[in-house]
Design an enzyme around this catalytic site. Structure first.
Site, mmCIF file in Angstrom:
data_model
loop_
_atom_site.group_PDB
_atom_site.id
_atom_site.type_symbol
_atom_site.label_atom_id
_atom_site.label_comp_id
_atom_site.label_asym_id
_atom_site.label_seq_id
_atom_site.Cartn_x
_atom_site.Cartn_y
_atom_site.Cartn_z
ATOM 1 N N GLY A 93 -27.401 -68.541 -77.405
ATOM 2 C CA GLY A 93 -26.153 -67.789 -77.544
ATOM 3 C C GLY A 93 -26.242 -66.543 -78.401
ATOM 4 O O GLY A 93 -25.230 -66.102 -78.945
ATOM 5 N N ILE A 95 -28.109 -72.017 -61.487
ATOM 6 C CA ILE A 95 -27.923 -71.110 -60.354
ATOM 7 C C ILE A 95 -26.561 -71.397 -59.732
ATOM 8 O O ILE A 95 -26.199 -72.559 -59.536
ATOM 9 C CB ILE A 95 -29.071 -71.285 -59.343
ATOM 10 C CG1 ILE A 95 -30.351 -70.723 -59.972
ATOM 11 C CG2 ILE A 95 -28.751 -70.595 -58.020
ATOM 12 C CD1 ILE A 95 -31.599 -70.975 -59.176
ATOM 13 N N LEU A 96 -25.808 -70.344 -59.478
ATOM 14 C CA LEU A 96 -24.442 -70.511 -58.989
ATOM 15 C C LEU A 96 -24.393 -70.306 -57.478
ATOM 16 O O LEU A 96 -25.076 -69.433 -56.935
ATOM 17 C CB LEU A 96 -23.528 -69.504 -59.696
ATOM 18 C CG LEU A 96 -23.404 -69.786 -61.202
ATOM 19 C CD1 LEU A 96 -22.862 -68.573 -61.937
ATOM 20 C CD2 LEU A 96 -22.537 -71.019 -61.450
ATOM 21 N N HIS A 104 -30.455 -60.070 -67.669
ATOM 22 C CA HIS A 104 -31.749 -60.670 -67.330
ATOM 23 C C HIS A 104 -32.838 -59.945 -68.113
ATOM 24 O O HIS A 104 -32.848 -58.713 -68.158
ATOM 25 C CB HIS A 104 -32.002 -60.553 -65.828
ATOM 26 C CG HIS A 104 -33.323 -61.120 -65.425
ATOM 27 N ND1 HIS A 104 -33.531 -62.485 -65.308
ATOM 28 C CD2 HIS A 104 -34.511 -60.529 -65.169
ATOM 29 C CE1 HIS A 104 -34.796 -62.683 -64.984
ATOM 30 N NE2 HIS A 104 -35.417 -61.524 -64.894
ATOM 31 N N ASP A 126 -30.938 -63.226 -59.627
ATOM 32 C CA ASP A 126 -31.419 -62.028 -60.329
ATOM 33 C C ASP A 126 -31.515 -60.823 -59.395
ATOM 34 O O ASP A 126 -32.315 -59.924 -59.612
ATOM 35 C CB ASP A 126 -32.793 -62.278 -60.985
ATOM 36 C CG ASP A 126 -32.715 -63.344 -62.059
ATOM 37 O OD1 ASP A 126 -31.645 -63.491 -62.669
ATOM 38 O OD2 ASP A 126 -33.719 -64.029 -62.279
#
Ligand code: GRF
Length: 208
Positions: free
Chosen positions: A11, A91-92, A108, A144
């Site tokens: 974070g 991963i969405l 990224h 990505d």
């Protein structure tokens, strides 16, 4: 503008965003922080700043669709104008990405399209890249692979280790992400038919 930040771990980008908000240089309200990992260290940054957190552990869901439905429900409860992925390690799927199209961004640690995926700092060294860096991009249905909004370049030094390179890239990420989020909050940045527009022009043509 209300923003929801999704994290999975350390974070430090979340912390940089929270510091920019506190310093008055980022005109957004972080409405909530969501982690898929109950042990994410970054949750403490949100709690310390008095920001509501939600943990949606993917292990609690047999199917990815159910996990993502819970995620979307939690996000939508905070009614954000922007969803920020900051070290979110799941991963969405296409349904999720469609729902937040044009208001979902990710950072990224490489100069995309170079080095998608994991272990980017190690791979930059293994492949003897002379330049490395970080990219903020809108998220589309390609890991990505979304349209690039902005990049920061970091020269690779002869004595770099993955750790030293990561540290320099990360310091740049912490400057880059709040800046890009500010553009979006100020209404200067958008995604139109796959093209990133900044101040009314395709982003590639904008000098920074
Ligand atoms: C960053 O390097 C980011 O680019 C990548 O994951 C890392 C997250 O770091 N997506 P942190 O959790 O923000 O410290």
């Amino acid at each position: 503008m209300r923003v929801v930040v999704l994290i999975s771990g350390r974070g430090s980008n979340l912390q940089a965003i929270l510091e920019a908000v506190a310093a008055g240089t980022l005109p957004v309200m972080v409405a909530g922080v969501i982690s898929n990992n109950p042990g994410a260290r970054g949750l403490a940054h949100a709690r310390d700043a008095g920001i509501p957190v939600a943990v949606i552990d993917h292990h609690d869901y047999a199917r990815r669709d159910d996990f993502e439905a819970a995620l979307m429900q939690a996000i939508d409860a905070w009614a954000p104008g922007l969803v920020v992925l900051a070290g979110f390690m799941r991963i969405l799927g296409p349904g999720f990405i469609r729902r937040y199209h044009g208001r979902l961004m990710n950072i990224h640690p490489s100069l995309l399209p170079a080095l998608p995926g994991l272990r980017t700092h190690e791979r930059a060294l293994e492949e003897r890249h002379r330049e490395h860096g970080a990219t903020v991009h809108f998220v589309v249905d390609q890991v990505d692979g979304g349209p690039v909004i902005a990049q920061v370049r970091v020269p690779v030094q002869p004595d770099d280790t993955a750790a030293s390179l990561e540290a320099r890239v990360l310091a740049e990420e912490h400057r880059l992400y709040p800046r890009v989020i500010r553009w979006f909050a100020e209404g200067r940045l958008s995604l139109h038919a796959g093209t990133v527009m900044l101040d009314g022009a395709p982003v590639a043509q904008v000098q920074r």
